[in-house]
Design an enzyme around this catalytic site. Structure first.
Site, PDB file in Angstrom:
ATOM      1  N   HIS A  55       0.844  -1.214   0.000  1.00  0.00           N
ATOM      2  CA  HIS A  55       0.000   0.000   0.000  1.00  0.00           C
ATOM      3  C   HIS A  55       0.874   1.257   0.000  1.00  0.00           C
ATOM      4  O   HIS A  55       0.599   2.228  -0.711  1.00  0.00           O
ATOM      5  CB  HIS A  55      -0.862   0.057   1.268  1.00  0.00           C
ATOM      6  CG  HIS A  55      -1.926  -0.993   1.384  1.00  0.00           C
ATOM      7  ND1 HIS A  55      -2.136  -1.704   2.540  1.00  0.00           N
ATOM      8  CD2 HIS A  55      -2.858  -1.437   0.487  1.00  0.00           C
ATOM      9  CE1 HIS A  55      -3.166  -2.541   2.362  1.00  0.00           C
ATOM     10  NE2 HIS A  55      -3.608  -2.399   1.126  1.00  0.00           N
ATOM     11  N   SER A  97      -3.257  -7.501   3.399  1.00  0.00           N
ATOM     12  CA  SER A  97      -3.514  -7.240   4.819  1.00  0.00           C
ATOM     13  C   SER A  97      -3.987  -8.504   5.515  1.00  0.00           C
ATOM     14  O   SER A  97      -3.591  -8.797   6.649  1.00  0.00           O
ATOM     15  CB  SER A  97      -4.580  -6.155   4.971  1.00  0.00           C
ATOM     16  OG  SER A  97      -4.146  -4.949   4.410  1.00  0.00           O
ATOM     17  N   LYS A 111     -16.395  -6.299   5.929  1.00  0.00           N
ATOM     18  CA  LYS A 111     -15.210  -6.843   6.610  1.00  0.00           C
ATOM     19  C   LYS A 111     -15.269  -6.538   8.096  1.00  0.00           C
ATOM     20  O   LYS A 111     -15.740  -5.462   8.492  1.00  0.00           O
ATOM     21  CB  LYS A 111     -13.930  -6.230   6.031  1.00  0.00           C
ATOM     22  CG  LYS A 111     -13.663  -6.596   4.580  1.00  0.00           C
ATOM     23  CD  LYS A 111     -12.366  -5.955   4.092  1.00  0.00           C
ATOM     24  CE  LYS A 111     -12.046  -6.353   2.655  1.00  0.00           C
ATOM     25  NZ  LYS A 111     -10.880  -5.624   2.127  1.00  0.00           N
TER      26      LYS A 111
HETATM   27  O1  PNS Z   1      -9.556  -2.342   0.838  1.00  0.00           O
HETATM   28  P1  PNS Z   1     -10.968  -2.661   0.409  1.00  0.00           P
HETATM   29  O2  PNS Z   1     -11.814  -3.075   1.595  1.00  0.00           O
HETATM   30  O3  PNS Z   1     -11.015  -3.684  -0.677  1.00  0.00           O
HETATM   31  O4  PNS Z   1     -11.587  -1.313  -0.187  1.00  0.00           O
HETATM   32  C1  PNS Z   1     -12.894  -1.265  -0.711  1.00  0.00           C
HETATM   33  C2  PNS Z   1     -13.407   0.171  -0.700  1.00  0.00           C
HETATM   34  C3  PNS Z   1     -13.390   0.700   0.708  1.00  0.00           C
HETATM   35  C4  PNS Z   1     -12.511   1.020  -1.574  1.00  0.00           C
HETATM   36  C5  PNS Z   1     -14.867   0.184  -1.253  1.00  0.00           C
HETATM   37  O5  PNS Z   1     -15.658  -0.678  -0.481  1.00  0.00           O
HETATM   38  C6  PNS Z   1     -15.482   1.577  -1.281  1.00  0.00           C
HETATM   39  O6  PNS Z   1     -15.161   2.370  -2.136  1.00  0.00           O
HETATM   40  N1  PNS Z   1     -16.344   1.885  -0.294  1.00  0.00           N
HETATM   41  C7  PNS Z   1     -16.962   3.212  -0.160  1.00  0.00           C
HETATM   42  C8  PNS Z   1     -18.468   3.169  -0.415  1.00  0.00           C
HETATM   43  C9  PNS Z   1     -18.787   3.437  -1.875  1.00  0.00           C
HETATM   44  O7  PNS Z   1     -18.564   4.505  -2.392  1.00  0.00           O
HETATM   45  N2  PNS Z   1     -19.340   2.400  -2.546  1.00  0.00           N
HETATM   46  C10 PNS Z   1     -19.781   2.490  -3.940  1.00  0.00           C
HETATM   47  C11 PNS Z   1     -18.687   2.432  -4.970  1.00  0.00           C
HETATM   48  S1  PNS Z   1     -17.765   0.941  -5.043  1.00  0.00           S
END
Ligand code: PNS
Length: 162
Positions: free
Chosen positions: A18, A134, A42
């Site tokens: 990261h 992670s 998660k």
């Molecule tokens: O590290 P991760 O958990 O794979 O990240 C996923 C993340 C947090 C980037 C994704 O779940 C996200 O963008 N969440 C914010 C909510 C959102 O905007 N959702 C709609 C578009 S995907």
């Protein structure tokens, strides 16, 4: 006008992979927001606040080009595109290790573009970090393994302590 990018994720916890993506994004953007997002899918090991403070510690070691900075923020709820709009970001940044990552990321990139015309830039992970995640780091640490090759020192310490 400053070029701003948002690099979102759970970062539970931040890995060296990261950190490499954030540093490389900072070569292209004047401001990179590492955005620690609550992912309801998660169960986190570290609170949002702990993750932020570990990231802040880790980025102290980065040598950024003049004029570039990294900001660490949280998104406990709400849409990523709304945060991006609020801070004036022109792009989202995601690191990609394998085709599995790309399959996971592509629909999100398309949804974010549908929602707010925000583009996602995929940065290929450095091969030396291609196997680090992670979840693997947490598993190895929980079983008493040494994760210092995979995470910043502060994260390795936090995993030992928790
Ligand atoms: O590290 P991760 O958990 O794979 O990240 C996923 C993340 C947090 C980037 C994704 O779940 C996200 O963008 N969440 C914010 C909510 C959102 O905007 N959702 C709609 C578009 S995907």
């Amino acid at each position: 006008m400053a070029a701003i990018a948002v690099y979102p994720g759970s970062f539970d916890p931040l890995t060296l992979g990261h950190l490499d993506i954030a540093a490389r994004a900072a070569k292209m953007f004047d401001e990179v927001h590492i955005l620690v997002v609550h992912n309801p899918g998660k169960t986190p090991r570290f609170s949002l606040e702990q993750r932020v403070s570990l990231i802040q510690e880790a980025i102290k070691g980065l040598r950024l080009r003049a004029g570039s900075k990294i900001v660490v923020a949280t998104l406990p709820t709400g849409l990523l595109v709304d945060y991006s709009h609020r801070v004036g970001a022109s792009a989202l940044v995601k690191g990609v290790r394998t085709n599995v990552d790309l399959d996971y990321e592509l629909p999100m990139a398309r949804v974010n573009r549908d929602l707010a015309d925000v583009e996602t830039i995929f940065i290929p992970a450095d091969p030396s970090f291609g196997h680090i995640s992670s979840s693997l780091v947490k598993q190895v640490a929980a079983l008493g393994g040494d994760v210092s090759k995979y995470v910043p020192a502060a994260v390795a310490q936090a995993l030992k302590n928790s």
